[in-house]
Design an enzyme around this catalytic site. Structure first.
Site, mmCIF file in Angstrom:
data_model
loop_
_atom_site.group_PDB
_atom_site.id
_atom_site.type_symbol
_atom_site.label_atom_id
_atom_site.label_comp_id
_atom_site.label_asym_id
_atom_site.label_seq_id
_atom_site.Cartn_x
_atom_site.Cartn_y
_atom_site.Cartn_z
ATOM 1 N N TRP B 101 0.834 -1.212 0.000
ATOM 2 C CA TRP B 101 0.000 0.000 0.000
ATOM 3 C C TRP B 101 0.857 1.244 0.000
ATOM 4 C CZ3 TRP B 101 -4.254 -1.487 -1.850
ATOM 5 C CH2 TRP B 101 -4.804 -2.722 -1.490
ATOM 6 N N ASP B 168 -1.680 6.752 6.186
ATOM 7 C CA ASP B 168 -2.721 5.797 5.814
ATOM 8 C C ASP B 168 -2.930 4.889 7.023
ATOM 9 O OD1 ASP B 168 -4.290 3.751 4.874
ATOM 10 O OD2 ASP B 168 -2.941 3.153 3.245
ATOM 11 N N LYS B 192 -12.102 -1.710 7.698
ATOM 12 C CA LYS B 192 -11.361 -2.612 8.580
ATOM 13 C C LYS B 192 -11.749 -2.360 10.035
ATOM 14 C CE LYS B 192 -8.248 -2.334 4.855
ATOM 15 N NZ LYS B 192 -8.345 -3.600 4.208
HETATM 16 C C1 LIG Z 1 -3.226 -0.119 4.638
HETATM 17 C C2 LIG Z 1 -4.155 -0.070 3.472
HETATM 18 N N1 LIG Z 1 -4.152 1.001 2.671
HETATM 19 C C3 LIG Z 1 -4.955 1.087 1.586
HETATM 20 C C4 LIG Z 1 -5.807 0.072 1.255
HETATM 21 C C5 LIG Z 1 -6.680 0.220 0.050
HETATM 22 O O1 LIG Z 1 -7.910 0.664 0.533
HETATM 23 P P1 LIG Z 1 -9.183 0.828 -0.390
HETATM 24 O O2 LIG Z 1 -9.534 -0.508 -0.881
HETATM 25 O O3 LIG Z 1 -10.186 1.417 0.553
HETATM 26 O O4 LIG Z 1 -8.833 1.769 -1.481
HETATM 27 C C6 LIG Z 1 -5.871 -1.053 2.067
HETATM 28 C C7 LIG Z 1 -6.814 -2.133 1.712
HETATM 29 O O5 LIG Z 1 -6.739 -3.231 2.156
HETATM 30 C C8 LIG Z 1 -5.017 -1.131 3.188
HETATM 31 O O6 LIG Z 1 -5.023 -2.208 3.965
HETATM 32 MG MG LIG Z 2 0.576 -3.823 3.260
#
Ligand SMILES: Cc1ncc(COP(=O)(O)O)c(C=O)c1O
Ligand SMILES: [Mg+2]
Ligand SMILES: Cc1ncc(COP(=O)(O)O)c(C=O)c1O
Ligand SMILES: [Mg+2]
Ligand SMILES: [Mg+2]
Ligand SMILES: [Mg+2]
Lengths: 353, 353
Positions: B101, B168, B192
């Site tokens: 991510w 994030d 989550k």
């Molecule tokens: C730490 C983290 N950031 C970003 C995301 C992506 O999020 P989204 O699917 O809401 O765009 C996730 C999804 O699992 C995540 O775990």
């Molecule tokens: Mg990760």
């Protein structure tokens, strides 16, 4: 008392959809999990996406040359998204200016390319759909708002042009048959005719994509979402699920032909009463422009307004206050509004005479 | 059988939240309307937004210098949104590269300005949180992923820098106390720790905004959403409603202090068993880096993998398959996972020994 929801959006949903939607929050199809907690990559949600896409394709007769996307961000996100994905700075798109939402789409598009306003009804407070205009040649696309939620007007004929139409159908999608082949992009926030707020349907002709020079963020590139089957990232699972239930319901009502008849019948009942009853008059300038989704009217004597509002509310009619740009009343009678709902409102109007 | 949901996201929600969330789909607080069909400008939804914002402010101690926004598009939209709103082309932002991510956030930011990768654990398949790095001066902000959902690692100490942190926190928001003053922006997809998919929480320090030269589409400008109180356009009403219910639940559990204790206790139980039990080992390189939200582990003998998976499923443990980038197992034990859920999994591990 269960209210009759005439709200402009988020809006009424079929009672049977609400019952299933509530049950799935407790336990999705006996899976032991709530629809709110299942993975967007689970088999269960995959089946929802597949069925929702299949229903969109079947109901609107959408072929493989189009992608069908379930996104988020509402129609307001599509105002810039469409231009960002289709229009280079030196290119021109045509826009029909038929209401506040059209005006916002125009404003956002101007950041990406040139905008030619082909016709506008702004001067008369958007009280009609322009006719008799000519669409110039050489436009990248022609954008229109098929139904103007605020002003109660609706396109009944489509512009004559070879350019692909890009249409904001937020407030009349799946309410009637349309000639799909004219459209390059159709987009709609779900929260009027399709489901709850939080999901946005986009139908996009694939050959129009990949032709702009700018770099697109991944989340703002239709191709990324087409490739990812609407799960490039986590989509709005529950809003999409309820959209799927609503699409099933539309199919069960006879598809778009069934919806069209149902909506014509409701709109006729209400407009006839507005015209007949001396206490009310419509706000739209001509019959051709009248919307079958959002019926706008005022009391001929403004002093009656509060009393009629109270009478309607006492009968369970909720959400009929007009938008401040028009005043008076707006009865939104989307797909899910039963005929009996409109009958109730008409009865109140008759008793008010 | 009600399953125990160890899925990484969309993820488990408190049972009491699901019960209320289902009831509101039928009839919101006795209003005679479903939460799915009420206007986003109704008093009922306004009360939801006000309470959700108030709970966020109270739980994380967020002052008026920050805006609290309920948006859509997921964390993936924030990858570019943050950079687009904060970073001019000639300016540099620092990024900590601690997982897939983070890497996506880096990729998206590069379209808007310069990116300096301050530290990375990519070479060892992101199996730890880097330490001992120095943050250079002159960065516009420093971005990090507080919890790496896929790799099971989590920041326990924050980078030493005067630059505002942009974090994030999708997979550990509201799971523990944090020093809010270090953060310029915190964003999190709800699905989550906070609610169902479809809503994104953003907390943003207002004085950081309005300093980029590019034109921002209205929907991509934090200031527009701050001014609009998250209703510039139709927000994802139901996901926000369920988020509000979840925030109420967090408060009732003793707020972030309560959550922190609850999460530490669950993680301790599970990591102790992974370490003790010769059949399993953790995948994270050091204790300091271990996540209290996503616990990743493998069978010491790979041949045991399928049998353990089957044993866990037979006991109702759902969603423990590891991400393909790591393999083995991942037990996501977010806020809403009860201690008893972890006990069940640990019991299966003991029986498997
Ligand atoms: C730490 C983290 N950031 C970003 C995301 C992506 O999020 P989204 O699917 O809401 O765009 C996730 C999804 O699992 C995540 O775990
Ligand atoms: Mg990760
Ligand atoms: C025709 C039309 N377009 C666009 C919008 C804005 O949609 P959203 O709130 O989903 O951004 C609306 C909302 O009422 C609408 O009626
Ligand atoms: Mg309008
Ligand atoms: Mg009349
Ligand atoms: Mg061990």
């Amino acid at each position: 008392m269960k209210k009759i929801n005439f709200s402009a959006g988020p809006a009424i949903l079929p009672a049977s959809v609400l019952t299933q939607a509530a049950a799935a929050v407790e336990n999705l199809d006996g899976s032991g999990l709530s629809i709110l907690e299942i993975s967007h990559r689970s088999d269960a949600f995959d089946a929802v996406l597949v069925e929702a896409e299949q229903l969109v394709r079947e109901l609107l007769n959408v072929g493989d040359e189009y992608g069908v996307l379930f996104l988020s961000g509402g129609a307001s996100t599509q105002f810039f998204f469409t231009a960002m994905n289709l229009l280079n700075p030196e290119e021109t798109a045509g826009y029909l200016d038929t209401g506040s939402w059209s005006a916002k789409a125009i404003k956002e598009a101007k950041n990406f390319g040139k905008v030619n306003i082909i016709a506008s009804s702004k001067e008369s407070n958007y009280d009609h759909i322009p006719r008799g205009y000519t669409v110039p040649d050489g436009l990248k696309y022609v954008h229109l708002t098929s139904n103007n939620t605020i002003f109660g007007t609706q396109f009944k004929e489509w512009p004559e042009t070879d350019a692909p139409l890009v249409a904001d159908m937020s407030s009349d999608i799946f309410s009637r048959r349309i000639p799909l082949e004219k459209f390059g992009i159709i987009y709609a926030g779900a929260q009027k005719n399709l489901g709850p707020a939080g999901a946005t349907l986009v139908i996009v002709r694939k050959d129009l994509l990949g032709k702009v020079n700018r770099t697109l963020p991944s989340m703002l590139d239709y191709r990324v979402h087409i490739d990812g089957g609407s799960t490039y990232n986590t989509p709005p699972v529950y809003p999409i699920y309820v959209m799927m239930l609503t699409l099933r319901w539309i199919k069960a009502q006879g598809g778009l032909e069934g919806m069209e008849k149902h909506n014509e019948r409701k709109a006729k009942l209400l407009y006839e009463e507005i015209d007949r009853n001396p206490k009310f008059r419509g706000t739209v300038a001509d019959d051709f422009s009248r919307s079958q989704m959002n019926v706008t009217f005022v009391c001929t004597d403004e002093a009656d307004t509060a009393a009629f509002q109270a009478a309607a509310e006492a009968a369970g009619c909720d959400g009929i206050t007009g938008h401040r740009s028009v005043g008076g009343f707006r009865a939104s009678i989307y797909n899910s509004m039963p005929y009996e709902g409109v009958e109730t409102l008409v009865r109140v109007m008759r008793e008010f005479e």
